[in-house]
Every structure is written in structure tokens, then in C-alpha cells.
Write an enzyme that holds these catalytic residues in place. Structure first.
Site, PDB file in Angstrom:
ATOM      1  N   ARG A   1       1.944   1.049  10.661  1.00 47.12           N
ATOM      2  CA  ARG A   1       1.572  -0.328  10.960  1.00 47.12           C
ATOM      3  C   ARG A   1       0.218  -0.341  11.660  1.00 47.12           C
ATOM      4  O   ARG A   1      -0.065   0.509  12.505  1.00 47.12           O
ATOM      5  CB  ARG A   1       2.629  -1.008  11.868  1.00 47.12           C
ATOM      6  CG  ARG A   1       3.927  -1.358  11.156  1.00 47.12           C
ATOM      7  CD  ARG A   1       3.728  -2.471  10.152  1.00 47.12           C
ATOM      8  NE  ARG A   1       4.940  -2.808   9.433  1.00 47.12           N
ATOM      9  CZ  ARG A   1       5.345  -2.259   8.294  1.00 47.12           C
ATOM     10  NH1 ARG A   1       4.622  -1.293   7.752  1.00 47.12           N
ATOM     11  NH2 ARG A   1       6.452  -2.649   7.708  1.00 47.12           N
TER      12      ARG A   1
ATOM     13  N   HIS B   1      -3.448  -0.054   2.121  1.00 46.68           N
ATOM     14  CA  HIS B   1      -2.001  -0.208   2.298  1.00 46.68           C
ATOM     15  C   HIS B   1      -1.257   0.122   0.996  1.00 46.68           C
ATOM     16  O   HIS B   1      -0.526  -0.710   0.458  1.00 46.68           O
ATOM     17  CB  HIS B   1      -1.660  -1.624   2.764  1.00 46.68           C
ATOM     18  CG  HIS B   1      -0.359  -1.689   3.510  1.00 46.68           C
ATOM     19  ND1 HIS B   1      -0.116  -2.614   4.487  1.00 46.68           N
ATOM     20  CD2 HIS B   1       0.774  -0.949   3.416  1.00 46.68           C
ATOM     21  CE1 HIS B   1       1.115  -2.459   4.965  1.00 46.68           C
ATOM     22  NE2 HIS B   1       1.671  -1.440   4.326  1.00 46.68           N
ATOM     23  N   ILE B   2      -1.425   1.365   0.529  1.00 42.37           N
ATOM     24  CA  ILE B   2      -0.847   1.769  -0.762  1.00 42.37           C
ATOM     25  C   ILE B   2       0.185   2.883  -0.613  1.00 42.37           C
ATOM     26  O   ILE B   2       0.468   3.616  -1.565  1.00 42.37           O
ATOM     27  CB  ILE B   2      -1.948   2.228  -1.741  1.00 42.37           C
ATOM     28  CG1 ILE B   2      -2.756   3.399  -1.156  1.00 42.37           C
ATOM     29  CG2 ILE B   2      -2.861   1.055  -2.092  1.00 42.37           C
ATOM     30  CD1 ILE B   2      -3.673   4.074  -2.164  1.00 42.37           C
TER      31      ILE B   2
ATOM     32  N   ASP C   1      -4.265   3.745   6.352  1.00 44.02           N
ATOM     33  CA  ASP C   1      -3.767   2.971   5.214  1.00 44.02           C
ATOM     34  C   ASP C   1      -3.381   1.571   5.668  1.00 44.02           C
ATOM     35  O   ASP C   1      -3.115   0.700   4.838  1.00 44.02           O
ATOM     36  CB  ASP C   1      -2.554   3.681   4.595  1.00 44.02           C
ATOM     37  CG  ASP C   1      -2.067   3.020   3.309  1.00 44.02           C
ATOM     38  OD1 ASP C   1      -2.895   2.807   2.403  1.00 44.02           O
ATOM     39  OD2 ASP C   1      -0.857   2.709   3.219  1.00 44.02           O
TER      40      ASP C   1
ATOM     41  N   ALA D   1       3.357   3.025  -0.626  1.00 41.46           N
ATOM     42  CA  ALA D   1       4.470   2.990  -1.584  1.00 41.46           C
ATOM     43  C   ALA D   1       4.003   2.684  -3.001  1.00 41.46           C
ATOM     44  O   ALA D   1       4.827   2.424  -3.877  1.00 41.46           O
ATOM     45  CB  ALA D   1       5.496   1.947  -1.145  1.00 41.46           C
TER      46      ALA D   1
ATOM     47  N   GLU E   1      -5.439  -6.762   8.533  1.00 35.06           N
ATOM     48  CA  GLU E   1      -5.116  -6.938   7.107  1.00 35.06           C
ATOM     49  C   GLU E   1      -4.920  -8.418   6.787  1.00 35.06           C
ATOM     50  O   GLU E   1      -4.289  -9.139   7.567  1.00 35.06           O
ATOM     51  CB  GLU E   1      -3.835  -6.176   6.757  1.00 35.06           C
ATOM     52  CG  GLU E   1      -4.002  -4.666   6.747  1.00 35.06           C
ATOM     53  CD  GLU E   1      -2.741  -3.954   6.290  1.00 35.06           C
ATOM     54  OE1 GLU E   1      -2.067  -4.464   5.361  1.00 35.06           O
ATOM     55  OE2 GLU E   1      -2.433  -2.906   6.858  1.00 35.06           O
TER      56      GLU E   1
ATOM     57  N   ILE F   1      10.511   9.063   6.368  1.00 38.48           N
ATOM     58  CA  ILE F   1       9.153   9.432   5.974  1.00 38.48           C
ATOM     59  C   ILE F   1       8.672  10.626   6.791  1.00 38.48           C
ATOM     60  O   ILE F   1       8.030  11.543   6.250  1.00 38.48           O
ATOM     61  CB  ILE F   1       8.192   8.244   6.131  1.00 38.48           C
ATOM     62  CG1 ILE F   1       8.647   7.057   5.275  1.00 38.48           C
ATOM     63  CG2 ILE F   1       6.773   8.650   5.733  1.00 38.48           C
ATOM     64  CD1 ILE F   1       7.843   5.788   5.499  1.00 38.48           C
TER      65      ILE F   1
END
Length: 312
Positions: free
Chosen positions: A239, A286-287, A263, A289, A268, A155
Site C-alpha cells: 500500500r 500497481h500491477i 508498485d 496481480a 494513486e 505473499i
């Protein structure tokens, strides 16, 4: 027949690929507290970030042969313990790299021009158009600025590729690599760029933007924030907790940090309200992917790994 539980879902192409190879694929979600009694009916479990596969669940499922994670991080799986039981854990580190990196830059562009703030304020205060226009006149370009990358895996490399294409300088930090040759495709013409890894202190001191791509840890706190440029913009799509949330809020309040993109969160699926409501933070749930392309790639990669495992 080998039974696969895709408890957090799987893209249709991955399901079809597994079924064509003779596997039964169940996509009905089983709640976490029911898995202890139901997972033993399956040979494979595929999860994303919602379902946890801990030691107790592994012990309660002696028929389990493979654990799969649709994504990069495997911190929701006790993979080391599973390995002692002869159960491998597979993940999909390459499938969503481009999608995560693009989300980082979506946030960077928005924060650089205060899009996330002006979008809401103009809707609420349309009659104050001229006032808002003046208050948001202090935007900045990314071109010519410096991107720091903490974690230079797949990434991080994708983030560097985008940054170089935008005309940015790139300062990656990595514990393993010393340099990376990055291929840039410019309308069919291939260009290779050698990007050397730098020290953490150099990256912190010289970066205008910093993006984080590590599997975990408490890496950015008060000391690290103090070493950064005034007006830096940060992004965390890795994370929750990699950036200390209290220290980040303090740095935003003081103006040390111009803006932050989050994100992922410590709490969470219930992030702190003071993070969500801070006008200098651009948030997404948390999007990283969550694109059609990434999910297609994840489905294919999972199916390939499962099929290959049972052909051994």
C-alpha cells in the site's frame, strides 16, 4: 435471477462460471458517481482497487447482499460497516500471491544491476557505450544476501520461497506467526524449510533487501531507514504510504538506500513526479496481480465464493 456487477472487470473464466450457475454478470463499468443510483439494481458488486464501496453507497443500495474484492486488501470497502448491515465482504488473498512476489524480484534483479537506468541511458547515449559499461560495473548478486520480509502472510511466504530458491537468507517479521514451514519444490522433489520470525530491529539491521507485504500503516520512516544497512534495496507492493515517501527520497539522496521499487503510491493514480523521475527508483503502475495466472485464479475464487454464499 441474481445480478452481479463486476465493476472493475472479472476474468472470463470467473464470468463463465457464474453464468453457468445461473447468475447474470454485468461487466460494463459504472462510474463511481453513478453507483449511488445504479448499484441497487444488483445483488453483488465485485471490485478491485478502482471502485470504492463506502458507507453512503451501502446505505443507498438496500438490495446489495454481497461485496467482493478481487485482490487482498479491502481498504477501499467499508467492510466493517457492511457487516453491521448483514453484508459480507469476500476477497481473494491466495489468488495473486505468487504474481506479486515475482514482481518484487523482477524489481530486485533490475535494481541490483541498474537495469532500469542503463536501459534508458544506453538508448539515449548509444555513442557512450564504453562509458556506460564502466559506470554500471558495480552490480551485485542476490545469492548469499539477506532478504527482510515485513509481513509474513501468503505473499510474504511466496517471497521467502523464491528467496530460498535463489540461495538467500530470509528474515521475516510478523505480528502473529513465530515460524513458518515453507515447502520448496525442486523439480518434483519437495524440501521443507523452517523459517523463524525475527524482531523488527534485527530484520532492519541485517537485511540487504527488504520487501513489504502488510495491509497498510506508516511503518517505514526516518527512524527505520536509519537502522537499515547502508546500500539496502527496498520494495513496496502493498500500500502507498507504508514507506514515508519524503524519508525515502532523502535516504536515496544520501546513499543510505541504494534503490527502491514502488508498485504503489500515496497519490494513486497520480504519483509524485519526484518519485517517478528518480533514477534510483524502479516503478510500476500497481500491477502486482496483473498476470494471466493471477486473474484466472481471482476469477475462480470470486465465483466460488459468490456461488457458495447464495447456496447457504
Amino acid at each position: 435471477m441474481i445480478r452481479v456487477l463486476a465493476n472493475d472487470g472479472i476474468a472470463p473464466n470467473g464470468k463463465a462460471q457464474l453464468e453457468a450457475a445461473g447468475f447474470e454478470v454485468v461487466t460494463d463499468h459504472i462510474p463511481q458517481d453513478e453507483l449511488m443510483t445504479k448499484l441497487n439494481d444488483f445483488d453483488v458488486i465485485c471490485v478491485r482497487s478502482a471502485t470504492k464501496v463506502r458507507q453512503e453507497l451501502i446505505d443507498a443500495s438496500p438490495n446489495l447482499k454481497v461485496i467482493c474484492r478481487g485482490g487482498v486488501g479491502i481498504d477501499n470497502i467499508d467492510h466493517a460497516y457492511a457487516k453491521t448491515k448483514g453484508i459480507p465482504t469476500y476477497n481473494t488473498p491466495a489468488a495473486s500471491s505468487a504474481s506479486v512476489a515475482e514482481l518484487v524480484f523482477a524489481h530486485f534483479f533490475g535494481l541490483s544491476r541498474d537495469v532500469q537506468r542503463s536501459n534508458f541511458e544506453l538508448r539515449a547515449e548509444g555513442s557512450e557505450f564504453k562509458k556506460l559499461k564502466k559506470s554500471y560495473a558495480g552490480g551485485q548478486q542476490l545469492r548469499g544476501r539477506t532478504l527482510g520480509i515485513l509481513g509474513f502472510g501468503r505473499i510474504g511466504v511466496e517471497a521467502a520461497r523464491i528467496a530460498i530458491g535463489l540461495g538467500m537468507n530470509v528474515l521475516p517479521v510478523d505480528l502473529v506467526k513465530e515460524t513458518e514451514a515453507i515447502e520448496i519444490d525442486l523439480m518434483g522433489q519437495k524440501v521443507m524449510v523452517d523459517v523463524p520470525v525475527v524482531s523488527m530491529d534485527k530484520m532492519l539491521a541485517e537485511s540487504d533487501y527488504i520487501t513489504i507485504h502488510v495491509p497498510g500503516g506508516n511503518l517505514i520512516g526516518e527512524d527505520e531507514l536509519a537502522k537499515m544497512k547502508d546500500g539496502v534495496i527496498l520494495a513496496n507492493t502493498s500500500r502507498g504510504g507504508v514507506i514515508n515517501e519524503d524519508a525515502l527520497l532523502a535516504a536515496l539522496e544520501s546513499g543510505k538506500v541504494r534503490g527502491a521499487a514502488l508498485d504503489v503510491f500515496v497519490g494513486e493514480p497520480n504519483p509524485r513526479r519526484d518519485l517517478l523521475e528518480n533514477p534510483k527508483i524502479s516503478v510500476t503502475p500497481h500491477i502486482g496481480a496483473a498476470t494471466g495466472e493471477a486473474q484466472y485464479n481471482i476469477g475462480t475464487e470470486l465465483a466460488d465464493q459468490i456461488i457458495a454464499h447464495f447456496k447457504k
